[in-house]
Scaffold this motif. Structure first.
Motif, PDB file in Angstrom:
ATOM      1  N   ILE A 135       0.726  -1.046   0.563  1.00  0.00           N
ATOM      2  CA  ILE A 135       0.159   0.247  -0.262  1.00  0.00           C
ATOM      3  C   ILE A 135       0.661   1.033   0.477  1.00  0.00           C
ATOM      4  CG2 ILE A 135      -2.186   1.591   1.570  1.00  0.00           C
ATOM      5  CD1 ILE A 135      -2.390  -1.256   2.239  1.00  0.00           C
ATOM      6  N   LEU A 136       0.479   2.106  -1.042  1.00  0.00           N
ATOM      7  CA  LEU A 136       1.070   3.506  -0.967  1.00  0.00           C
ATOM      8  C   LEU A 136      -0.057   4.944  -0.731  1.00  0.00           C
ATOM      9  CD1 LEU A 136       3.598   2.430  -4.387  1.00  0.00           C
ATOM     10  CD2 LEU A 136       4.263   2.321  -1.571  1.00  0.00           C
ATOM     11  N   ARG A 137       1.006   5.752  -0.435  1.00  0.00           N
ATOM     12  CA  ARG A 137       0.098   6.723  -0.460  1.00  0.00           C
ATOM     13  C   ARG A 137       0.635   7.990   0.000  1.00  0.00           C
ATOM     14  NH1 ARG A 137      -5.246   8.291   0.793  1.00  0.00           N
ATOM     15  NH2 ARG A 137      -5.258  10.061   1.397  1.00  0.00           N
ATOM     16  N   LEU A 138       0.931   9.345   0.034  1.00  0.00           N
ATOM     17  CA  LEU A 138       1.423  10.314  -0.086  1.00  0.00           C
ATOM     18  C   LEU A 138       0.782  10.669   1.339  1.00  0.00           C
ATOM     19  CD1 LEU A 138       3.004  11.953  -3.586  1.00  0.00           C
ATOM     20  CD2 LEU A 138       3.950  10.037  -1.507  1.00  0.00           C
ATOM     21  N   LEU A 139       1.534  11.001   2.186  1.00  0.00           N
ATOM     22  CA  LEU A 139       0.805  11.788   2.939  1.00  0.00           C
ATOM     23  C   LEU A 139       0.175  13.823   3.496  1.00  0.00           C
ATOM     24  CD1 LEU A 139       2.035   9.137   6.454  1.00  0.00           C
ATOM     25  CD2 LEU A 139       0.079   9.765   4.784  1.00  0.00           C
ATOM     26  N   ILE A 169      -4.387   7.999   9.313  1.00  0.00           N
ATOM     27  CA  ILE A 169      -3.845   8.665   8.676  1.00  0.00           C
ATOM     28  C   ILE A 169      -5.029   8.191   8.165  1.00  0.00           C
ATOM     29  CG2 ILE A 169      -2.760   7.397   6.128  1.00  0.00           C
ATOM     30  CD1 ILE A 169      -0.586   7.309   8.271  1.00  0.00           C
ATOM     31  N   ASN A 170      -5.834   8.642   6.240  1.00  0.00           N
ATOM     32  CA  ASN A 170      -6.319   8.242   5.449  1.00  0.00           C
ATOM     33  C   ASN A 170      -6.278   6.660   4.233  1.00  0.00           C
ATOM     34  OD1 ASN A 170      -7.938  10.565   6.945  1.00  0.00           O
ATOM     35  ND2 ASN A 170      -7.382  11.760   4.999  1.00  0.00           N
ATOM     36  N   PHE A 171      -7.505   5.913   4.680  1.00  0.00           N
ATOM     37  CA  PHE A 171      -7.242   4.308   3.704  1.00  0.00           C
ATOM     38  C   PHE A 171      -8.673   4.837   3.174  1.00  0.00           C
ATOM     39  CE2 PHE A 171      -3.775   3.369   5.876  1.00  0.00           C
ATOM     40  CZ  PHE A 171      -3.439   1.911   5.410  1.00  0.00           C
ATOM     41  N   ASP A 172      -8.869   4.963   1.689  1.00  0.00           N
ATOM     42  CA  ASP A 172      -9.410   4.978   0.457  1.00  0.00           C
ATOM     43  C   ASP A 172      -9.974   4.060   0.891  1.00  0.00           C
ATOM     44  OD1 ASP A 172      -8.394   7.480   0.041  1.00  0.00           O
ATOM     45  OD2 ASP A 172      -8.122   7.049  -2.026  1.00  0.00           O
ATOM     46  N   TRP A 173     -11.588   4.022   0.653  1.00  0.00           N
ATOM     47  CA  TRP A 173     -11.890   2.607   0.574  1.00  0.00           C
ATOM     48  C   TRP A 173     -12.530   1.960   0.160  1.00  0.00           C
ATOM     49  CZ3 TRP A 173     -16.477   1.260  -2.899  1.00  0.00           C
ATOM     50  CH2 TRP A 173     -16.061   2.399  -3.694  1.00  0.00           C
ATOM     51  N   ASP A 174     -11.859   2.258  -1.835  1.00  0.00           N
ATOM     52  CA  ASP A 174     -12.357   1.138  -2.814  1.00  0.00           C
ATOM     53  C   ASP A 174     -10.372   0.061  -2.262  1.00  0.00           C
ATOM     54  OD1 ASP A 174      -9.878   3.636  -2.852  1.00  0.00           O
ATOM     55  OD2 ASP A 174     -10.123   2.902  -5.108  1.00  0.00           O
ATOM     56  N   VAL A 175     -10.025   0.703  -1.317  1.00  0.00           N
ATOM     57  CA  VAL A 175      -8.312   0.270  -1.041  1.00  0.00           C
ATOM     58  C   VAL A 175      -8.776  -0.336  -0.322  1.00  0.00           C
ATOM     59  CG1 VAL A 175      -6.185   0.296   0.419  1.00  0.00           C
ATOM     60  CG2 VAL A 175      -6.346   1.544  -1.861  1.00  0.00           C
ATOM     61  N   LEU A 205      -0.634   6.144  -8.860  1.00  0.00           N
ATOM     62  CA  LEU A 205      -0.720   6.925  -7.111  1.00  0.00           C
ATOM     63  C   LEU A 205      -1.018   8.784  -7.978  1.00  0.00           C
ATOM     64  CD1 LEU A 205       2.090   6.634  -5.017  1.00  0.00           C
ATOM     65  CD2 LEU A 205      -0.421   6.909  -4.981  1.00  0.00           C
ATOM     66  N   GLY A 206      -1.068   8.625  -9.782  1.00  0.00           N
ATOM     67  CA  GLY A 206      -1.314   9.719 -10.891  1.00  0.00           C
ATOM     68  C   GLY A 206      -3.219   9.904 -10.370  1.00  0.00           C
ATOM     69  N   LYS A 207      -3.696   9.160 -10.478  1.00  0.00           N
ATOM     70  CA  LYS A 207      -5.136   8.959 -10.309  1.00  0.00           C
ATOM     71  C   LYS A 207      -5.286   9.029  -8.928  1.00  0.00           C
ATOM     72  CE  LYS A 207      -5.278   6.720 -15.050  1.00  0.00           C
ATOM     73  NZ  LYS A 207      -5.756   5.903 -15.972  1.00  0.00           N
ATOM     74  N   SER A 208      -5.149   8.373  -7.921  1.00  0.00           N
ATOM     75  CA  SER A 208      -5.487   7.872  -6.417  1.00  0.00           C
ATOM     76  C   SER A 208      -5.117   8.587  -5.494  1.00  0.00           C
ATOM     77  CB  SER A 208      -5.679   6.341  -6.572  1.00  0.00           C
ATOM     78  OG  SER A 208      -6.943   6.007  -7.542  1.00  0.00           O
ATOM     79  N   ALA A 209      -4.963   8.645  -4.853  1.00  0.00           N
ATOM     80  CA  ALA A 209      -4.146   9.331  -3.785  1.00  0.00           C
ATOM     81  C   ALA A 209      -3.587   7.723  -3.106  1.00  0.00           C
ATOM     82  CB  ALA A 209      -5.144   9.730  -2.363  1.00  0.00           C
ATOM     83  N   MET A 210      -4.245   6.810  -3.110  1.00  0.00           N
ATOM     84  CA  MET A 210      -3.405   5.778  -2.519  1.00  0.00           C
ATOM     85  C   MET A 210      -4.162   4.171  -3.172  1.00  0.00           C
ATOM     86  SD  MET A 210      -4.952   3.578   1.323  1.00  0.00           S
ATOM     87  CE  MET A 210      -3.697   4.540   2.185  1.00  0.00           C
TER      88      MET A 210
END
Length: 672
Positions: free
Chosen positions: A5-9, A33-39, A138-143
């Motif tokens: 799992i990758l995310r830019l905070l 830290i936010n976790f996207d629902w689709d992830v 990551l260019g399309k999704s935050a996570m």
């Protein structure tokens, strides 16, 4: 079930770290830290309803100390937050917006087990991960969440830079691989099974395109009914079965079909190409492929490719184990047929669209719409050499979605363009026919009496579940199977004012090489030599499309099938087409002209290339239609003679109806 799992905070998430707050950088009171629902839906598919997901996490307390903390994901409205741990160590003084949060989580246990790290902007691990294609989404999704080998590069980088957190023993050591190599009795240069598996699994299939490729195999074996079972992953895991009633395979035939790149003779109507489709489509979605097949007069045979077995043995060793009890009903074939079972399926990498439907519901909808479009001629019974095919998805019969099938669509004459460079005895050619679909006002007027929900369904189907502007362009049919659509292949720029035009380009196996049909049968390249003839051919229809878009055209729309489709010799071309004359080299004799306007009538008569009766009457959304087959040549000639006379066609339709009522049609069928 290991995910990376990758995310830019962002500013709002860094309050989780005490040191960030102590330095006075905090802009919000959030401590997670936010976790996207689709992830979360992808990583924890069985946890769709609970509000809390437990995770035992390992992280750095300082540069050399690893601590283990009981943490959790907590539902917050439609998203989730990672809570339970707020590091107090001054080690995290580097934390600033833009740090990379990386977690490797094993979701197969309860609680889940994970290791995570935050990586500063100037750290080489961050630049390595963000500079690799695995991070592209990551260019399309935050996570993003990468499953298994999809995150292999990221895992290697994390293991190299943070071994105390991410270093693990490899499931297959170099020593064990050498031991296996020493025991080989085959060519020392044989490809490594696991490596080749990984390569073929990345051949560019989405789940819908992979299912379509597996359906190709069923159609190539004469299937008339195809059942696709894809249950909710929350009930029994993620698996799928494609079962058909085709001719099936003998034990030796199935073993050959399981071979990578099997070389065999392909029939003229065979949708296969490279001996890759079955394996490549299956492996693109699952780590385990089982095929059960039975030919007439033979016993049922079961063979399996299993990724774990390939990794363990490093040999091309097929398994013959019986199907697990929970899948036996799905693979239950009749006297003949084949069932392709995918288990240990990997989660979808396609980002979810919106939040109204679950990811599973969106996957089902995507498969349904893709198959209804790609195989619409088979579902309509209009594919040459095939009877009408029934395809069911979870017991629901699919409905053909003909992109040129709306009754207000204007149809142009078909033209034949020869492809240069083909052999003298086997000339490859394209059969091109343009269509101009109704403009928005015409379409709205046509569906205005339908209930709102049905209006929405019709709009979605007409736009191919996308933007109408993207549906314009070339539609390539290989053996009546749609393989690519939309766009102009650099012939023209996409233009809002030409969005009503759709062009069917048909070809058969003879054109595969020159069109460079790729291994997944989804991409083609138009030879430069035919771009000018094709471009010239489409000038008239494109001009008409602009006029219709601008509502300057006042003539009544022509029902589909109203155009003349007679070839000089009266002989159908491949695919049941009846092309007009073209000059040598592929240049059309004349620019195509739109079919003349006719009275709007709910009954039309058209010629088709096959059928088991001299004529067949069908009723659908577009009204009543009479299809005339070649079984009665005199009737075919009559239809050709009255093609432009709407009143005569209506009279013929009523005359044929009287013959149907009197039982004469059945008598003529018996004689034919």
């Amino acid at each position: 079930m290991k995910f990376t799992i990758l995310r830019l905070l962002t500013h709002s998430e860094l309050g989780m770290f005490h040191e960030y707050r102590r330095q006075g950088k905090e802009r919000a009171k959030q401590r997670s830290i936010n976790f996207d629902w689709d992830v979360v839906g992808k990583v924890f598919p069985s946890a769709e309803n609970p509000d809390t997901i437990a995770i035992t996490c390992r992280r750095l307390e300082d540069e050399g100390t690893v601590v283990e903390i009981a943490s959790w994901l907590k539902r917050q409205h439609k998203n989730w937050r990672f809570e339970g741990d707020c590091p107090k160590s001054s080690f995290y003084s580097f934390v600033d917006p833009g740090v990379l949060f990386a977690m490797v989580v094993d979701a197969s246990s309860t609680p889940a087990k994970a290791s995570w790290v935050v990586i500063p902007e100037d750290h080489p691990a961050r630049s390595s991960i963000l500079g690799h294609g695995e991070s592209a989404q990551l260019g399309k999704s935050a996570m993003i969440a990468l499953y298994g080998d999809e995150g292999q590069y990221c895992q290697t980088v994390l293991s190299d830079h943070f071994p105390q957190l991410f270093k693990e023993a490899e499931t297959v050591s170099v020593t064990s691989q050498k031991e296996n190599d020493n025991n080989r009795d085959d060519d020392d240069a044989a490809p490594d099974p696991l490596g080749l598996f990984k390569i073929l699994a990345r051949a560019g299939h989405s789940l819908p395109s992979a299912v379509a490729d597996l359906v190709d195999n069923s159609l190539s074996h004469g299937a008339r009914e195809i059942d696709i079972t894809f249950p909710n992953p929350n009930a029994g895991g993620r698996w799928m079965c494609i079962r058909d009633d085709g001719t099936g395979m003998t034990p030796s035939g199935l073993r050959g079909a399981m071979k990578i790149g099997q070389q065999r003779e392909y029939g003229d109507g065979d949708l296969g190409k490279f001996g890759y489709g079955l394996k490549g489509a299956a492996w693109s979605q699952a780590d385990r492929l089982t095929v059960v097949s039975k030919a007439a007069g033979n016993e049922s045979t079961t063979l399996t490719w299993d990724k774990d077995h390939l990794a363990k043995t490093r040999r091309w060793a097929l398994l013959t184990d019986p199907v697990a009890p929970e899948h036996t009903s799905a693979v239950d074939i009749g006297d003949t047929g084949t069932a392709v079972l995918l288990t240990q399926m990997r989660p979808s990498m396609e980002p979810a669209r919106g939040r109204a439907d679950s990811p599973y519901a969106q996957e089902l909808a995507a498969i349904k719409s893709h198959l209804e479009l790609v195989f619409h001629r088979y579902l309509e019974g209009k594919a040459r050499g095939h009877e009408k095919v029934i395809i069911r998805l979870n017991n629901e019969a699919l409905l053909a979605n003909n992109p040129m099938g709306h009754p207000l669509t204007k149809e142009y004459d078909q033209h034949r363009i020869e492809l240069p460079g083909a052999s003298q005895d086997k000339t490859a050619a394209l059969y091109v026919r343009a269509y101009v679909t109704p403009n928005e006002a015409e379409f709205d007027e046509y569906i205005k009496d339908l209930p709102p929900l049905e209006q929405r369904v019709e709009r979605d189907r007409h736009s191919l579940n996308g933007r109408a502007n993207d549906a314009q362009g070339l539609y390539f049919y290989r053996l009546d199977r749609l393989i690519k659509w939309g766009g102009w292949e650099d012939l023209f720029a996409k233009d809002e004012h030409t969005k009503l035009i759709r062009v069917a380009v048909d070809f058969d196996r003879l054109a595969d090489e020159q069109l460079q049909v790729d291994i997944s049968k989804q991409l083609i390249r138009l030879p430069f030599a035919i771009t000018k003839p094709l471009g010239d051919l489409l000038k008239g229809p494109r001009s008409a499309a602009r006029s219709r878009y601008n509502k300057k055209e006042k003539a009544a729309p022509t029902p589909k099938g109203g155009g003349k489709i007679v070839s000089p010799a009266g002989t159908p071309a491949p695919g049941g087409f009846l092309p007009p004359t073209t000059a040598a080299g592929g240049t059309p004799v004349a620019d195509p002209a739109p079919a003349p306007a006719a009275k709007k009538d709910r009954t039309s008569i058209r010629l088709v290339s096959s059928g088991d009766k001299p004529w067949q009457r069908k009723t659908g959304f577009k009204g009543e239609e009479v299809e005339v087959t070649p079984l009665m040549p005199t009737l075919v000639t009559l239809v050709q003679l009255i093609d432009k006379d709407a009143e005569a066609k209506n009279a013929l339709s009523e005359f044929l109806r009287a013959l149907e009522t009197a039982g004469v049609q059945d008598q003529l069928t018996d004689k034919a």
